[in-house]
Scaffold this motif. Structure first.
Motif, PDB file in Angstrom:
ATOM      1  N   GLN A 173       4.288  21.359   6.777  1.00 48.04           N
ATOM      2  CA  GLN A 173       4.005  22.674   6.200  1.00 48.04           C
ATOM      3  C   GLN A 173       3.594  22.523   4.733  1.00 48.04           C
ATOM      4  N   LEU A 174       2.419  21.956   4.505  1.00 46.40           N
ATOM      5  CA  LEU A 174       1.994  21.667   3.135  1.00 46.40           C
ATOM      6  C   LEU A 174       1.920  22.912   2.269  1.00 46.40           C
ATOM      7  N   GLU A 175       1.422  23.999   2.822  1.00 44.18           N
ATOM      8  CA  GLU A 175       1.296  25.219   2.029  1.00 44.18           C
ATOM      9  C   GLU A 175       2.662  25.654   1.487  1.00 44.18           C
TER      10      GLU A 175
ATOM     11  N   LEU B  80      -4.031  15.121   6.251  1.00 45.75           N
ATOM     12  CA  LEU B  80      -3.138  13.992   5.999  1.00 45.75           C
ATOM     13  C   LEU B  80      -2.649  13.373   7.305  1.00 45.75           C
ATOM     14  N   ASN B  81      -3.410  13.507   8.348  1.00 45.70           N
ATOM     15  CA  ASN B  81      -2.957  13.054   9.658  1.00 45.70           C
ATOM     16  C   ASN B  81      -3.017  11.552   9.856  1.00 45.70           C
ATOM     17  N   ASP B  82      -3.925  10.863   9.173  1.00 42.92           N
ATOM     18  CA  ASP B  82      -4.081   9.426   9.365  1.00 42.92           C
ATOM     19  C   ASP B  82      -3.074   8.692   8.483  1.00 42.92           C
ATOM     20  N   ARG B  83      -1.851   8.561   8.971  1.00 45.25           N
ATOM     21  CA  ARG B  83      -0.812   7.959   8.142  1.00 45.25           C
ATOM     22  C   ARG B  83      -0.289   6.648   8.698  1.00 45.25           C
ATOM     23  N   GLN B  84      -0.968   6.084   9.682  1.00 46.64           N
ATOM     24  CA  GLN B  84      -0.547   4.804  10.233  1.00 46.64           C
ATOM     25  C   GLN B  84      -0.968   3.682   9.295  1.00 46.64           C
ATOM     26  N   SER B  85      -0.157   2.653   9.217  1.00 46.50           N
ATOM     27  CA  SER B  85      -0.455   1.529   8.342  1.00 46.50           C
ATOM     28  C   SER B  85      -0.278   0.233   9.107  1.00 46.50           C
ATOM     29  N   SER B  86      -1.158  -0.710   8.843  1.00 45.07           N
ATOM     30  CA  SER B  86      -1.019  -2.038   9.438  1.00 45.07           C
ATOM     31  C   SER B  86      -0.317  -2.989   8.486  1.00 45.07           C
ATOM     32  N   LEU B  87       0.112  -2.476   7.351  1.00 42.57           N
ATOM     33  CA  LEU B  87       0.787  -3.285   6.343  1.00 42.57           C
ATOM     34  C   LEU B  87       2.290  -3.318   6.606  1.00 42.57           C
ATOM     35  N   ASP B  88       2.975  -4.302   6.013  1.00 41.83           N
ATOM     36  CA  ASP B  88       4.427  -4.260   6.060  1.00 41.83           C
ATOM     37  C   ASP B  88       4.917  -3.381   4.904  1.00 41.83           C
TER      38      ASP B  88
ATOM     39  N   LEU C 186       2.602   8.851   2.900  1.00 42.47           N
ATOM     40  CA  LEU C 186       3.093   9.229   4.223  1.00 42.47           C
ATOM     41  C   LEU C 186       3.070   8.030   5.175  1.00 42.47           C
ATOM     42  N   GLY C 187       2.150   7.111   4.951  1.00 42.92           N
ATOM     43  CA  GLY C 187       2.157   5.855   5.712  1.00 42.92           C
ATOM     44  C   GLY C 187       3.407   5.056   5.437  1.00 42.92           C
ATOM     45  N   LEU C 188       3.854   5.090   4.194  1.00 42.53           N
ATOM     46  CA  LEU C 188       5.117   4.441   3.841  1.00 42.53           C
ATOM     47  C   LEU C 188       6.275   5.125   4.561  1.00 42.53           C
TER      48      LEU C 188
END
Length: 163
Positions: free
Chosen positions: A2-4, A91-99, A131-133
């Motif tokens: 709910q960003l708003e 902000l939906n793309d929050r996947q990360s391939s990093l550790d 958000l990826g974190l």
């Protein structure tokens, strides 16, 4: 998420703090950037993800979540400073391939890039990387929102008690 609502709550808190401390005419952008960097350092410290020399476990999930939400407060506040609270943010793309350690470093990079550009694109990249974190730390949007709502109340109480 709910960003708003989060932006509205943050804007009210920022206004309260600025009014209370006579900061209405101050440029707080760089101080908020530094505060965000410090908060992320505190978050990293609680996760202990970088402490290869220690066997002590990370703090409890609730402690880590509270530290994470401190960062959300400042990211929202920076967005408000730049007028991005009125934008439709994807902000939906929050996947990360990093550790986790790599993601912390990536977030730090995104903060510095945004500090210099103040662009909407870099703001979205900063928020998304944060958000990826959250995802790597195992937090859901619902947990983040609930913790944000709680911490927002705590921050108001702190202001009332001359924190």
């Amino acid at each position: 998420m709910q960003l708003e609502k989060l932006f509205q709550m943050q804007k009210a808190l920022d206004t309260h703090i600025e009014d209370k401390h006579g900061l209405q005419d101050e440029d707080l952008f760089d101080r908020k950037v530094l505060a965000l960097l410090v908060e992320i350092g505190e978050l990293a410290n609680e996760t202990r993800s970088f402490k290869f020399w220690s066997v002590k476990p990370s703090s409890a999930k609730e402690v880590i979540l509270e530290e994470f939400v401190d960062g959300v407060h400042f990211i929202l506040s920076l967005g408000i400073e730049c007028g991005y609270d009125r934008e439709q943010l994807d902000l939906n793309d929050r996947q990360s391939s990093l550790d986790v350690t790599e993601q912390f470093l990536f977030v730090y990079d995104r903060i510095i890039i945004f500090q210099k550009s103040k662009s909407l694109d870099d703001y979205i990249k900063l928020f998304t990387s944060y958000l990826g974190l959250a995802s790597l730390l195992g937090f859901t949007y619902e947990e983040i929102e609930k913790a944000y709502f709680h911490k927002n109340e705590v921050n108001y109480l702190r202001q009332q008690n001359n924190y």
